[in-house]
Design a protein around this motif. Structure first.
Motif, short mmCIF file in Angstrom:
data_model
loop_
_atom_site.label_atom_id
_atom_site.label_comp_id
_atom_site.label_asym_id
_atom_site.label_seq_id
_atom_site.Cartn_x
_atom_site.Cartn_y
_atom_site.Cartn_z
N TYR A 107 54.63 26.70 55.21
CA TYR A 107 55.22 25.88 54.25
C TYR A 107 55.11 24.49 54.69
N PRO A 149 68.45 22.77 50.66
CA PRO A 149 67.69 23.93 50.11
C PRO A 149 66.21 23.91 50.34
N ARG A 150 65.68 22.70 50.06
CA ARG A 150 64.27 22.44 49.97
C ARG A 150 63.93 22.56 51.31
N PHE A 151 64.62 22.02 52.44
CA PHE A 151 64.23 22.16 53.81
C PHE A 151 64.35 23.31 54.38
N ASP A 167 68.14 17.09 51.02
CA ASP A 167 67.58 18.03 50.14
C ASP A 167 67.77 19.30 51.14
N PHE A 188 56.01 20.45 53.67
CA PHE A 188 56.52 19.41 52.67
C PHE A 188 56.86 18.47 53.38
N LYS A 237 63.73 26.23 53.30
CA LYS A 237 62.37 27.01 52.71
C LYS A 237 61.28 26.87 53.92
N HIS A 263 60.71 12.76 51.77
CA HIS A 263 60.48 12.63 50.48
C HIS A 263 61.64 11.77 49.71
#
Length: 241
Positions: free
Chosen positions: A75, A64-66, A62, A77, A68, A81
């Motif tokens: 941040y 795009p999520r990374f 992922d 996360f 961020k 996941h």
């Protein structure tokens, strides 16, 4: 742990201004550099290492999520996941670090950095590091690049209570050098770093990478594509004397 205090002991507003202002402008006396993404592309190998391990195990990455989290210490996360809860995360980290280290070994100092350091030395400016990474990460890389001795002081993650975007790390360097914010120029590649430098009242040059080009860098005093695109003489003419 070293905590930045402002003003430093013995600091005098009158004394600090004496001989440091000319025609209402502060003289530039120091340069303060971020490290990751600013001096060395550590973010590219980091991202590529996560992507490679995901691909090795057939798990979608992922991106795009990374992304961020790039340049944003606040941040949090889970980069794994997408894996099964039963996956051996210790082994995944071993594989990732091996891939990352392979990529890092190929990285060289980014364009314009050495020239800026050379110019600072010629002018007799103090030079420091303010980084959200730890000493154990920043200093060995600079030693490998032959640049460690160019810096008089390192303020890293473990030296301050709060990381960037709080101004603690920048204030720590300023305190060590006995300077006020407008007497120094900061170089940053991320929104988090720019916010920290401006909160410490430094002149700030934003030099985004392809990984941080989408960040809000509007608070910076100047934005350029590469450190090679600007000279120290031009910065001093713009910001000070």
């Amino acid at each position: 742990m070293v905590v930045a205090h402002w003003p430093p002991p013995g600091f005098s507003v009158c004394a600090s201004r004496r001989g440091r202002q000319r025609d209402g402008q502060f003289m530039i006396r120091a340069l303060i550099f971020d490290f990751d993404g600013l001096m060395l592309d550590t973010e590219g190998p980091l991202i590529e290492s996560y992507a490679a391990v995901h691909a090795m195990h057939g798990v979608p990455f992922d991106l795009p999520r990374f992304m961020k989290g790039v340049g944003h210490a606040e941040y949090a996360f889970d980069p794994w996941h997408g894996f099964s809860p039963h996956a051996d995360r210790v082994q995944l980290e071993v594989e990732r670090r091996a891939k990352r280290d392979e990529g890092l070994a190929r990285q060289q100092v980014l364009p314009g950095v050495v020239a800026m350091l050379d110019a600072a030395r010629e002018r007799g400016l103090q030079v420091g590091i303010a980084s959200n990474s730890q000493h154990s990460w920043v200093e060995p890389h600079l030693q490998r690049l032959g640049l460690h001795d160019r810096f008089a002081f390192f303020a890293c993650r473990e030296d301050a209570v709060s990381p960037k975007p709080e101004p603690d790390l920048y204030r720590l360097v300023l305190n060590r050098f006995g300077l006020r914010g407008p007497e120094a120029i900061a170089f940053e590649d991320s929104e988090t770093g720019v916010r920290a430098a401006k909160r410490a009242n430094l002149w700030t040059v934003a030099i985004p990478t392809k990984h941080t080009a989408h960040h809000d860098l509007a608070p910076a005093d100047l934005r350029v594509n590469s450190m090679a695109d600007v000279t120290l003489e031009a910065l001093i003419a713009r910001f000070g004397t």
